[in-house]
Design a protein around this motif. Structure first.
Motif, PDB file in Angstrom:
ATOM      1  N   VAL A 248      32.329 -14.967   6.792  1.00 26.50           N
ATOM      2  CA  VAL A 248      34.007 -13.937   7.794  1.00 26.50           C
ATOM      3  C   VAL A 248      34.152 -15.038   9.137  1.00 26.50           C
ATOM      4  N   ALA A 249      33.227 -15.678   9.399  1.00 22.43           N
ATOM      5  CA  ALA A 249      33.498 -16.434  10.891  1.00 22.43           C
ATOM      6  C   ALA A 249      33.903 -17.726  10.728  1.00 22.43           C
ATOM      7  N   ASP A 250      34.086 -17.933   9.224  1.00 22.82           N
ATOM      8  CA  ASP A 250      35.054 -19.151   8.988  1.00 22.82           C
ATOM      9  C   ASP A 250      36.050 -19.290   7.868  1.00 22.82           C
TER      10      ASP A 250
ATOM     11  N   SER B  74      21.847  -1.125   3.583  1.00 23.31           N
ATOM     12  CA  SER B  74      22.335  -1.358   3.932  1.00 23.31           C
ATOM     13  C   SER B  74      23.897  -0.108   3.628  1.00 23.31           C
ATOM     14  N   ILE B  75      24.849   0.564   4.234  1.00 22.29           N
ATOM     15  CA  ILE B  75      26.294   1.115   3.760  1.00 22.29           C
ATOM     16  C   ILE B  75      26.638   0.757   3.116  1.00 22.29           C
ATOM     17  N   ALA B  76      26.572  -0.485   2.959  1.00 24.76           N
ATOM     18  CA  ALA B  76      28.168  -1.309   1.726  1.00 24.76           C
ATOM     19  C   ALA B  76      26.859  -1.248   0.468  1.00 24.76           C
ATOM     20  N   TRP B  77      25.195  -1.160   0.184  1.00 26.10           N
ATOM     21  CA  TRP B  77      24.743  -1.128  -0.922  1.00 26.10           C
ATOM     22  C   TRP B  77      24.803   0.635  -1.371  1.00 26.10           C
TER      23      TRP B  77
ATOM     24  N   HIS C 281      34.907  -3.228   3.542  1.00 30.13           N
ATOM     25  CA  HIS C 281      34.916  -4.634   3.692  1.00 30.13           C
ATOM     26  C   HIS C 281      33.384  -3.944   4.949  1.00 30.13           C
ATOM     27  N   SER C 282      32.223  -3.864   4.653  1.00 30.31           N
ATOM     28  CA  SER C 282      31.014  -3.038   6.050  1.00 30.31           C
ATOM     29  C   SER C 282      30.420  -4.171   6.930  1.00 30.31           C
ATOM     30  N   ILE C 283      31.559  -4.954   7.236  1.00 27.83           N
ATOM     31  CA  ILE C 283      30.469  -6.264   8.226  1.00 27.83           C
ATOM     32  C   ILE C 283      30.876  -6.247  10.046  1.00 27.83           C
ATOM     33  N   ALA C 284      29.830  -6.359   9.997  1.00 22.86           N
ATOM     34  CA  ALA C 284      29.968  -6.143  11.725  1.00 22.86           C
ATOM     35  C   ALA C 284      28.539  -6.894  12.426  1.00 22.86           C
ATOM     36  N   PHE C 285      29.421  -7.908  13.999  1.00 23.40           N
ATOM     37  CA  PHE C 285      28.082  -8.708  14.204  1.00 23.40           C
ATOM     38  C   PHE C 285      28.058  -8.325  16.482  1.00 23.40           C
ATOM     39  N   ALA C 286      27.151  -8.228  16.883  1.00 26.02           N
ATOM     40  CA  ALA C 286      27.471  -8.453  17.799  1.00 26.02           C
ATOM     41  C   ALA C 286      26.295  -9.041  18.732  1.00 26.02           C
TER      42      ALA C 286
ATOM     43  N   SER D 247      34.134   6.797   9.282  1.00 22.42           N
ATOM     44  CA  SER D 247      33.416   6.561  10.229  1.00 22.42           C
ATOM     45  C   SER D 247      31.952   7.226   9.987  1.00 22.42           C
ATOM     46  N   ALA D 248      30.924   6.528  10.097  1.00 23.59           N
ATOM     47  CA  ALA D 248      29.428   7.233   9.468  1.00 23.59           C
ATOM     48  C   ALA D 248      28.952   7.796  10.452  1.00 23.59           C
ATOM     49  N   GLY D 249      28.407   8.255  10.419  1.00 31.43           N
ATOM     50  CA  GLY D 249      27.201   8.732  11.430  1.00 31.43           C
ATOM     51  C   GLY D 249      25.931   7.593  11.334  1.00 31.43           C
ATOM     52  N   PRO D 250      25.500   7.824  12.649  1.00 29.61           N
ATOM     53  CA  PRO D 250      24.268   6.891  12.475  1.00 29.61           C
ATOM     54  C   PRO D 250      23.150   6.490  11.204  1.00 29.61           C
ATOM     55  N   ILE D 251      22.627   5.759  11.016  1.00 38.90           N
ATOM     56  CA  ILE D 251      22.159   5.029   9.749  1.00 38.90           C
ATOM     57  C   ILE D 251      21.204   4.206  10.164  1.00 38.90           C
ATOM     58  N   ARG D 252      19.628   4.530  10.069  1.00 40.72           N
ATOM     59  CA  ARG D 252      18.747   3.294   9.673  1.00 40.72           C
ATOM     60  C   ARG D 252      18.981   1.976   8.929  1.00 40.72           C
ATOM     61  N   THR D 253      19.528   0.848  10.107  1.00 42.21           N
ATOM     62  CA  THR D 253      19.780  -0.417   8.523  1.00 42.21           C
ATOM     63  C   THR D 253      19.433  -1.142  10.054  1.00 42.21           C
ATOM     64  N   LEU D 254      19.310  -2.859   9.301  1.00 40.02           N
ATOM     65  CA  LEU D 254      19.690  -4.079   9.988  1.00 40.02           C
ATOM     66  C   LEU D 254      20.469  -4.150  11.051  1.00 40.02           C
ATOM     67  N   ALA D 255      21.794  -3.451  11.152  1.00 44.97           N
ATOM     68  CA  ALA D 255      22.793  -4.088  12.069  1.00 44.97           C
ATOM     69  C   ALA D 255      22.691  -3.090  12.935  1.00 44.97           C
ATOM     70  N   ALA D 256      22.331  -1.399  12.548  1.00 44.44           N
ATOM     71  CA  ALA D 256      21.568  -0.797  14.187  1.00 44.44           C
ATOM     72  C   ALA D 256      20.682  -1.018  15.065  1.00 44.44           C
ATOM     73  N   SER D 257      20.266  -1.454  14.055  1.00 45.37           N
ATOM     74  CA  SER D 257      18.619  -2.103  14.739  1.00 45.37           C
ATOM     75  C   SER D 257      18.299  -2.976  16.200  1.00 45.37           C
TER      76      SER D 257
HETATM   77  P1  NAD Z   1      23.982  -4.155   7.746  1.00 47.17           P
HETATM   78  O1  NAD Z   1      22.906  -4.563   8.812  1.00 47.17           O
HETATM   79  O2  NAD Z   1      22.953  -3.816   6.581  1.00 47.17           O
HETATM   80  O3  NAD Z   1      25.552  -4.806   7.433  1.00 47.17           O
HETATM   81  C1  NAD Z   1      25.975  -5.366   7.832  1.00 47.17           C
HETATM   82  C2  NAD Z   1      26.380  -6.102   7.100  1.00 47.17           C
HETATM   83  O4  NAD Z   1      27.248  -7.835   7.665  1.00 47.17           O
HETATM   84  C3  NAD Z   1      25.186  -7.094   6.557  1.00 47.17           C
HETATM   85  O5  NAD Z   1      25.611  -7.776   5.196  1.00 47.17           O
HETATM   86  C4  NAD Z   1      25.646  -9.235   7.483  1.00 47.17           C
HETATM   87  O6  NAD Z   1      25.641  -9.809   6.198  1.00 47.17           O
HETATM   88  C5  NAD Z   1      26.747  -8.902   7.185  1.00 47.17           C
HETATM   89  N1  NAD Z   1      27.502  -9.982   8.474  1.00 47.17           N
HETATM   90  C6  NAD Z   1      27.605  -9.967  10.055  1.00 47.17           C
HETATM   91  N2  NAD Z   1      27.952 -10.899  10.507  1.00 47.17           N
HETATM   92  C7  NAD Z   1      28.314 -11.753   9.284  1.00 47.17           C
HETATM   93  C8  NAD Z   1      29.556 -12.715   8.719  1.00 47.17           C
HETATM   94  N3  NAD Z   1      29.952 -13.697   9.878  1.00 47.17           N
HETATM   95  N4  NAD Z   1      30.386 -12.977   7.666  1.00 47.17           N
HETATM   96  C9  NAD Z   1      29.840 -11.528   6.808  1.00 47.17           C
HETATM   97  N5  NAD Z   1      28.728 -10.775   6.944  1.00 47.17           N
HETATM   98  C10 NAD Z   1      27.956 -11.036   8.167  1.00 47.17           C
HETATM   99  O7  NAD Z   1      23.881  -2.491   8.338  1.00 47.17           O
HETATM  100  P2  NAD Z   1      24.854  -1.604   7.973  1.00 47.17           P
HETATM  101  O8  NAD Z   1      24.617  -0.945   9.119  1.00 47.17           O
HETATM  102  O9  NAD Z   1      25.058  -1.548   6.794  1.00 47.17           O
HETATM  103  O10 NAD Z   1      26.683  -1.888   8.757  1.00 47.17           O
HETATM  104  C11 NAD Z   1      27.525  -1.824   7.602  1.00 47.17           C
HETATM  105  C12 NAD Z   1      28.659  -1.067   8.762  1.00 47.17           C
HETATM  106  O11 NAD Z   1      28.655  -0.104   8.953  1.00 47.17           O
HETATM  107  C13 NAD Z   1      28.980  -2.065   9.690  1.00 47.17           C
HETATM  108  O12 NAD Z   1      30.351  -1.992  10.062  1.00 47.17           O
HETATM  109  C14 NAD Z   1      28.793  -1.273  10.726  1.00 47.17           C
HETATM  110  O13 NAD Z   1      29.154  -1.525  12.178  1.00 47.17           O
HETATM  111  C15 NAD Z   1      28.860  -0.023  10.324  1.00 47.17           C
HETATM  112  N6  NAD Z   1      28.813   1.473  10.753  1.00 47.17           N
HETATM  113  C16 NAD Z   1      26.994   1.392  10.548  1.00 47.17           C
HETATM  114  C17 NAD Z   1      26.305   2.442  10.928  1.00 47.17           C
HETATM  115  C18 NAD Z   1      24.904   3.150  11.395  1.00 47.17           C
HETATM  116  O14 NAD Z   1      24.218   3.486  12.275  1.00 47.17           O
HETATM  117  N7  NAD Z   1      24.433   1.753  10.374  1.00 47.17           N
HETATM  118  C19 NAD Z   1      26.889   4.239  11.610  1.00 47.17           C
HETATM  119  C20 NAD Z   1      28.679   3.582  11.789  1.00 47.17           C
HETATM  120  C21 NAD Z   1      29.016   2.068  10.951  1.00 47.17           C
END
Ligand code: NAD
Length: 260
Positions: free
Chosen positions: A63-65, A17-20, A88-93, A185-195
């Motif tokens: 964060v949906a709740d 994770s980027i947050a890590w 805040h490093s959270i996204a979902f689609a 604004s990060a360049g692309p990084i292989r993470t769970l969300a990116a997959s």
């Molecule tokens: P990641 O999958 O490691 O992190 C995404 C996090 O969002 C996960 O910890 C997940 O648990 C959390 N999340 C999703 N739905 C949630 C909810 N309802 N409530 C609380 N937490 C929730 O992937 P990542 O790439 O580290 O993503 C972190 C951030 O970086 C995101 O905003 C992503 O869009 C952004 N980002 C990623 C990249 C990339 O290439 N990986 C590039 C630019 C920006």
């Protein structure tokens, strides 16, 4: 840079994770950290990571709740009293929405992506701000798809545009309380969300070829920039989107595909 500061890292799913990367940089710079996790399955991954950087707080957060966001910040208030920064490093689609043509985006896909990936920053900021008595710093993670039509990024690009606009409005709103709000604004990084992004391997290769530095960036490089923005060294910076993309966005794109 962060000695004596207490901050929350929201959005660690695993050690990719980027947050890590942010957490490692903040720990190295002397911050006391608290973490959130989404659900029990992720708690098993996040707990050992949090312990490895001596975290003093670990609590569930979806964060949906709204009730969970309230409970999370009640716990922060009880345990810490005050707060210096939030990451805040959270996204979902919906994965399907990142594969189908953009025009097929459904109302539900739109709501979900915008709610989790953009509104959540507002929901977090409104609860964090009252705990930031002596000023504070909030940083969120964005991507170039907010300002360019990046193939397959689709509704997430719309969510990132809303996120970046929210950064500006929050920065304006909270600036009088000496609270700064920025995006990285990060360049692309292989993470769970990116997959979830279709053909992500191709996107990474293109980004590396088109980058000034001829490579992609690491979680730790994004973490280092974030730690700086969270620190007092960045006391004059707010409402901005800061690129950590090895220079990709200022270039002409991928020379392999655009020989002109
Ligand atoms: P990641 O999958 O490691 O992190 C995404 C996090 O969002 C996960 O910890 C997940 O648990 C959390 N999340 C999703 N739905 C949630 C909810 N309802 N409530 C609380 N937490 C929730 O992937 P990542 O790439 O580290 O993503 C972190 C951030 O970086 C995101 O905003 C992503 O869009 C952004 N980002 C990623 C990249 C990339 O290439 N990986 C590039 C630019 C920006």
């Amino acid at each position: 840079m962060l000695t004596g500061k207490k901050g929350l890292i929201l959005g660690v799913a695993n050690d990719k994770s980027i947050a890590w990367g942010v957490a490692q940089a903040c720990h190295r710079e002397g911050a006391e950290l608290g973490f959130s996790y989404l659900g029990e399955a992720l708690e098993r991954r996040v707990r050992p990571l949090a312990e490895s950087v001596d975290a003093s707080l670990l609590a569930p957060l979806d964060v949906a709740d709204d009730a969970q966001i309230d409970a999370f910040f009640d716990r922060v208030k009880q345990q810490w009293g005050t707060l210096d920064f939030v990451v805040h490093s959270i996204a979902f689609a919906n994965k399907e929405a990142l594969k189908a043509p953009f025009r097929m985006t459904t109302r539900d896909d739109f709501h979900l992506a915008l709610d989790i990936s953009a509104y959540s920053l507002i929901a977090v900021a409104q609860r964090a701000a009252p705990l930031m008595n002596a000023g504070g710093s909030i940083v969120t993670m964005s991507y170039l798809g907010s300002v360019r039509a990046v193939p397959n990024y689709n509704v997430m690009g719309v969510a990132k545009a809303a996120l970046e606009a929210s950064v500006r409005y929050l920065a304006s709103d909270l600036g009088g309380d000496n609270i700064r709000v920025n995006a990285v604004s990060a360049g692309p990084i292989r993470t769970l969300a990116a997959s979830a992004v279709g053909d992500f391997r191709h996107l990474m290769a293109k980004s590396a070829r088109g980058a000034m530095l001829k490579r992609n960036v690491t979680q730790l490089e994004v973490g280092n920039m974030t730690a700086f923005l969270l620190s007092d060294l960045a006391s004059g910076i707010s409402g901005e989107v800061h690129y950590v993309d090895a220079g990709f966005h200022v270039g002409a794109g991928d020379p392999g595909e655009n020989p002109a």
